[in-house]
Design an enzyme around this catalytic site. Structure first.
Site, PDB file in Angstrom:
ATOM      1  N   GLY A   2       0.988   0.040  -2.942  1.00  0.00           N
ATOM      2  CA  GLY A   2      -0.168  -0.189  -3.817  1.00  0.00           C
ATOM      3  C   GLY A   2      -1.489  -0.188  -3.068  1.00  0.00           C
TER       4      GLY A   2
ATOM      5  CG  ASP B 151       7.247  -3.190   3.998  1.00  0.00           C
ATOM      6  OD1 ASP B 151       8.431  -3.575   4.144  1.00  0.00           O
ATOM      7  OD2 ASP B 151       6.442  -3.741   3.227  1.00  0.00           O
TER       8      ASP B 151
ATOM      9  CB  SER C 166      -0.398  -5.015  -5.486  1.00  0.00           C
ATOM     10  OG  SER C 166      -0.005  -3.848  -4.793  1.00  0.00           O
TER      11      SER C 166
ATOM     12  CE  LYS D 297       0.684 -12.915  -1.144  1.00  0.00           C
ATOM     13  NZ  LYS D 297       0.150 -12.011  -2.150  1.00  0.00           N
TER      14      LYS D 297
ATOM     15  N   PRO E  62       5.621  -1.160  -1.963  1.00  0.00           N
ATOM     16  CG  PRO E  62       5.624  -0.660  -4.268  1.00  0.00           C
ATOM     17  CD  PRO E  62       5.467  -1.802  -3.292  1.00  0.00           C
TER      18      PRO E  62
END
Length: 366
Positions: free
Chosen positions: A224, A240, A188, A306, A222
């Site tokens: 990106g 997060d 990403s 999205k 994670p």
């Protein structure tokens, strides 16, 4: 010339067609779009003879969401003779464009076109020489002149035309060529890197993506997108509940905040960038982004929306209109751009930059 070719992501031809039809009508250019599913391109045909030229000149390419490239073309050249494909192409372009600054021999971004791409690469050199001799191209490449496009849709079958270098994508086929960094935590990362290339002029990177800036990454795990900010020597608050890559934590530039990105509120007033790539309904993400911008919690933001399965153009348009309405209501002047990037899938990437606020005293103005 009344036809315009637009490249797009295969599978998004209907969205690209809906958008060009809508935005052309706002310029009082009326016509229809020819759509072939999964072809990777759309042809918009105006009813008036000069509609194509008007669109590539007056419709800002930066305002298009689903198009990767836009150029005006003449009639389709069919059945080019294998022994001499060059002469008909040169003949078609003579009188259409003079002293173009660059030649791009292209195909659509589909698996079927990969073989054709090899031919295009070999064909470019002799075609460029012939076009220079005919005066269609300058003797040297220059970004100040129109770009000449030769677009092959099948062997021996192509459209020819041009785009303006100040109103097109600077990239071949409209796709930036980026290499995945081996130490990045996820693929990403390429989305954010591409967004920087698309939305921020190269000569402004040193000022707007500067060392020592403070940034926030919502839904960071994670890491990106955090990786891109760290690479530019920013201090990053990564928000997060999921864990961040240890390689990023080891830089000392990342603060991991274990909380929900929708509930997090910043405690500093000098945040230059907020980025967000959370899997959530687009309306919910748009509302959160509007809140950050209205409150002056950041100067610039890049985030992903999205897309639903149907009415994607309508959904994105509504989300962007909501953000614009919130900014207008609170007297915030901002630039909004959106694009379905090459590295995006069922999503679009949005960039918003606050310019100034009509009402003084916001957090980013203290």
């Amino acid at each position: 010339m009344n036809k315009v070719v637009l490249y797009c992501r295969p599978g998004f031809e209907k969205e690209c067609a809906a958008e060009i039809t809508d935005k052309a009508a706002r310029l009082e250019v009326f016509g229809f779009a020819r759509v072939k599913e999964d072809s990777g391109y759309v042809i918009f045909e105006g009813y008036q003879q000069d509609d194509g030229e008007k669109l590539v000149r007056d419709l800002p390419f930066s305002s298009l969401i689903f198009a990767r490239q836009m150029f005006v073309v003449g009639e389709l050249l069919r059945d080019l003779p294998p022994e001499d494909r060059i002469t008909p192409i040169v003949g078609m372009l003579q009188g259409m464009v003079e002293k173009g600054g660059e030649l791009r021999v292209e195909v659509a971004d589909t698996n079927e076109s990969k073989e054709l791409m090899k031919f295009c690469r070999k064909f470019t050199v002799p075609l460029r020489a012939a076009l220079r001799e005919a005066g269609v191209l300058t003797n040297y490449e220059t970004p100040k002149r129109p770009v000449v496009h030769v677009f092959f849709i099948a062997p021996g079958c192509c459209y020819t035309g041009y785009s303006y270098s100040n109103n097109n994508s600077p990239f071949y086929m409209g796709i930036p060529r980026l290499k995945f960094p081996s130490d990045a935590p996820s693929r990403s990362t390429l989305k954010l890197e591409e967004a920087f290339h698309v939305f921020i002029p190269a000569d402004e990177w040193d000022e707007r993506l500067a060392n020592g800036m403070y940034a926030v990454d919502l839904g960071a795990c994670p890491g990106g997108w955090t990786y891109q900010l760290v690479k530019r020597n920013m201090w990053v608050s990564s928000v997060d509940n999921g864990p961040m890559a240890q390689s990023l934590m080891d830089t000392g530039q990342v603060t991991w905040l274990r909380e929900d990105g929708f509930r997090y509120r910043p405690n500093r007033n000098n945040i230059s960038w907020m980025v967000c790539d959370m899997v959530e309904k687009p309306a919910k993400v748009a509302a959160l982004m509007a809140q950050w911008l209205v409150n002056g919690w950041c100067r610039e933001t890049i985030f992903n929306l999205k897309l639903p399965m149907k009415k994607r153009y309508e959904e994105v348009s509504q989300n962007l209109a909501y953000i614009q309405a919130q900014l207008d209501e609170h007297g915030v002047n901002a630039q909004i751009q959106a694009r379905q990037l090459y590295h995006d899938r069922e999503e679009v990437t949005v960039h918003v930059r606050r310019l100034w606020a009509a009402v003084g005293g916001r957090r980013d103005e203290r």
